[in-house]
Motif scaffolding. Structure first.
Motif, mmCIF file in Angstrom:
data_model
loop_
_atom_site.group_PDB
_atom_site.id
_atom_site.type_symbol
_atom_site.label_atom_id
_atom_site.label_comp_id
_atom_site.label_asym_id
_atom_site.label_seq_id
_atom_site.Cartn_x
_atom_site.Cartn_y
_atom_site.Cartn_z
ATOM 1 N N SER A 1 0.896 -1.242 -0.117
ATOM 2 C CA SER A 1 0.136 0.035 -0.187
ATOM 3 C C SER A 1 1.078 1.208 -0.089
ATOM 4 O O SER A 1 2.132 1.107 -0.285
ATOM 5 C CB SER A 1 -0.860 -0.052 1.441
ATOM 6 N N TYR B 1 -4.651 1.954 6.741
ATOM 7 C CA TYR B 1 -4.420 0.804 7.798
ATOM 8 C C TYR B 1 -3.403 1.483 9.019
ATOM 9 O O TYR B 1 -3.674 0.648 9.882
ATOM 10 C CB TYR B 1 -3.456 0.000 6.809
ATOM 11 N N ASN C 1 -14.338 -4.701 9.453
ATOM 12 C CA ASN C 1 -14.113 -3.920 8.237
ATOM 13 C C ASN C 1 -12.693 -3.943 7.843
ATOM 14 O O ASN C 1 -12.200 -3.832 6.852
ATOM 15 C CB ASN C 1 -14.823 -2.553 8.472
ATOM 16 N N LYS D 1 -11.603 -7.092 6.456
ATOM 17 C CA LYS D 1 -11.978 -7.095 5.071
ATOM 18 C C LYS D 1 -11.206 -6.355 4.248
ATOM 19 O O LYS D 1 -11.012 -7.043 3.079
ATOM 20 C CB LYS D 1 -13.610 -6.445 5.070
ATOM 21 N N ASN D 2 -10.734 -5.204 4.588
ATOM 22 C CA ASN D 2 -9.936 -4.214 3.601
ATOM 23 C C ASN D 2 -8.666 -5.110 3.638
ATOM 24 O O ASN D 2 -8.041 -4.832 2.435
ATOM 25 C CB ASN D 2 -9.771 -3.099 4.241
ATOM 26 N N ASN E 1 -8.012 -8.314 3.816
ATOM 27 C CA ASN E 1 -8.152 -9.544 3.000
ATOM 28 C C ASN E 1 -8.252 -9.159 1.325
ATOM 29 O O ASN E 1 -7.764 -9.847 0.474
ATOM 30 C CB ASN E 1 -9.290 -10.314 3.228
ATOM 31 N N GLN E 2 -8.704 -8.092 0.927
ATOM 32 C CA GLN E 2 -8.906 -7.542 -0.238
ATOM 33 C C GLN E 2 -7.578 -7.134 -0.855
ATOM 34 O O GLN E 2 -7.393 -7.116 -1.974
ATOM 35 C CB GLN E 2 -9.875 -6.504 -0.274
ATOM 36 N N LEU E 3 -6.691 -6.752 -0.246
ATOM 37 C CA LEU E 3 -5.257 -6.108 -0.476
ATOM 38 C C LEU E 3 -4.367 -7.440 -0.625
ATOM 39 O O LEU E 3 -3.325 -7.178 -1.232
ATOM 40 C CB LEU E 3 -4.799 -4.998 0.195
ATOM 41 N N GLN E 4 -4.677 -8.239 0.155
ATOM 42 C CA GLN E 4 -3.641 -9.191 0.344
ATOM 43 C C GLN E 4 -2.980 -9.971 -0.894
ATOM 44 O O GLN E 4 -3.774 -10.220 -1.931
ATOM 45 C CB GLN E 4 -4.065 -10.563 1.269
ATOM 46 N N ASN F 1 -3.424 -15.736 -0.722
ATOM 47 C CA ASN F 1 -4.416 -16.201 0.546
ATOM 48 C C ASN F 1 -3.538 -17.045 1.627
ATOM 49 O O ASN F 1 -2.892 -18.235 0.915
ATOM 50 C CB ASN F 1 -5.411 -17.134 -0.140
ATOM 51 N N SER G 1 -7.538 -16.389 9.122
ATOM 52 C CA SER G 1 -8.544 -15.455 9.299
ATOM 53 C C SER G 1 -8.682 -14.874 10.939
ATOM 54 O O SER G 1 -7.924 -15.444 11.657
ATOM 55 C CB SER G 1 -9.889 -16.040 9.226
#
Length: 223
Positions: A149, A162, A176, A179-180, A182-185, A188, A192
Motif C-alpha cells: 500500500s 491501515y 471492516n 475485510k480491507n 483481505n482484499q489487498l493481500q 491467500n 482469518s
C-alpha cells in the motif's frame, strides 16, 4: 564512501549482538532477558520482536511520537538504521490494541528489510509466525495477510488508512479492517481473525510506488 557504509553496517549489527552476548542463551525466556538488559540501557524498550530463522530479532522501542526512533537506535545514538518501534498510540500490554510496529527497509538485510521477502508466498509458508514479547511473556502471532500500500495524502478520500487503526471501537470496525486487509493481500494465507483477537501490524517502506509500504498483519495465538 563504501568504507563508511561498511562501518555503519557493522556498528548497527554489533549493538544488537552486544545484547545477546550479555545473555545466557541456554535458558528459556531468552527474549524476556534481552528486554530486561536493553531496558536497563533505555527505558523506552518495551518489548522484543523476532521472526524465527531470519535476521529480524530486535528490541521494540516506543516514545511519545512516531519520529524519534526513525533516526535513533536503542542506545539513543543517531543512526540511519533507526530502531524497530511501536506506534505511540499502541499499547503492547493492552489486548485491545493493534500493535503497529515500524522499521526501516535497509538494503543490507538489517532491520525490516527481510519483510519484503514475504511478497513471495513460498517464503511465507516457511515463516508464518512472528514472535512478540512484552516484559512478562512471549506470544506467537500468525500472519493473516501481506500487502502493498502507501501513505495517503490527507485530502484523499475513500482510502484504507491501515496505519490509523491502533484500536478498534467496535466489532464492525474490526471486521471492516480485516475485510480491507483481505482484499489487498498478495496471496491467500488461509488464516482469518475474529473480533477480540489481538492484531499486530508490521510496516516498512517498499519502492514500487511513491510513499510505498509493505504491510504484514498478524493475529495473536493463545497458548
Amino acid at each position: 564512501f563504501s568504507s563508511i557504509k561498511y562501518i555503519n553496517i557493522n556498528k548497527n549489527a554489533e549493538i544488537y549482538k552486544e545484547i545477546s552476548s550479555n545473555i545466557e542463551d541456554n535458558e528459556e525466556n531468552i527474549n524476556l532477558k534481552k528486554i530486561k538488559y536493553a531496558k536497563n540501557i533505555n527505558s523506552d524498550v518495551i518489548g522484543w520482536l523476532e521472526v524465527p530463522n531470519t535476521m529480524i530479532n530486535y528490541p521494540i522501542l516506543q516514545s511519545n511520537n512516531n519520529d524519534y526512533y526513525l533516526k535513533y537506535n536503542y542506545k539513543r545514538e543517531e543512526s540511519k538504521y533507526g530502531s524497530i518501534f511501536l506506534n505511540y498510540k499502541s499499547n503492547i500490554n493492552d489486548e485491545n490494541s493493534n500493535l503497529i510496529i515500524y522499521g526501516h527497509n535497509m538494503g543490507d538485510n538489517q532491520m525490516f528489510n527481510e519483510l519484503l521477502k514475504y511478497r513471495d508466498e513460498e517464503y511465507f509458508k516457511k515463516h508464518k509466525i512472528i514472535k512478540i514479547s512484552n516484559e512478562q511473556k512471549e506470544y506467537n502471532y500468525s500472519i493473516i495477510a501481506v500487502f502493498n500500500s502507501r501513505v495517503f495524502y490527507q485530502d484523499e478520500e475513500d482510502v484504507f488508512r491501515y496505519y490509523n487503526y491502533t484500536y478498534f471501537n467496535n466489532e464492525e470496525e474490526y471486521n471492516n479492517y480485516i475485510k480491507n486487509v483481505n482484499q489487498l493481500q498478495l496471496y491467500n494465507t488461509n488464516v482469518s481473525a475474529k473480533y477480540g483477537e489481538q492484531l499486530a501490524t508490521l510496516i516498512t517502506c517498499e519502492y514500487s510506488q511513491k510513499n510505498g509500504r509493505l504491510v504484514i498483519v498478524a493475529k495473536k495465538e493463545l497458548k
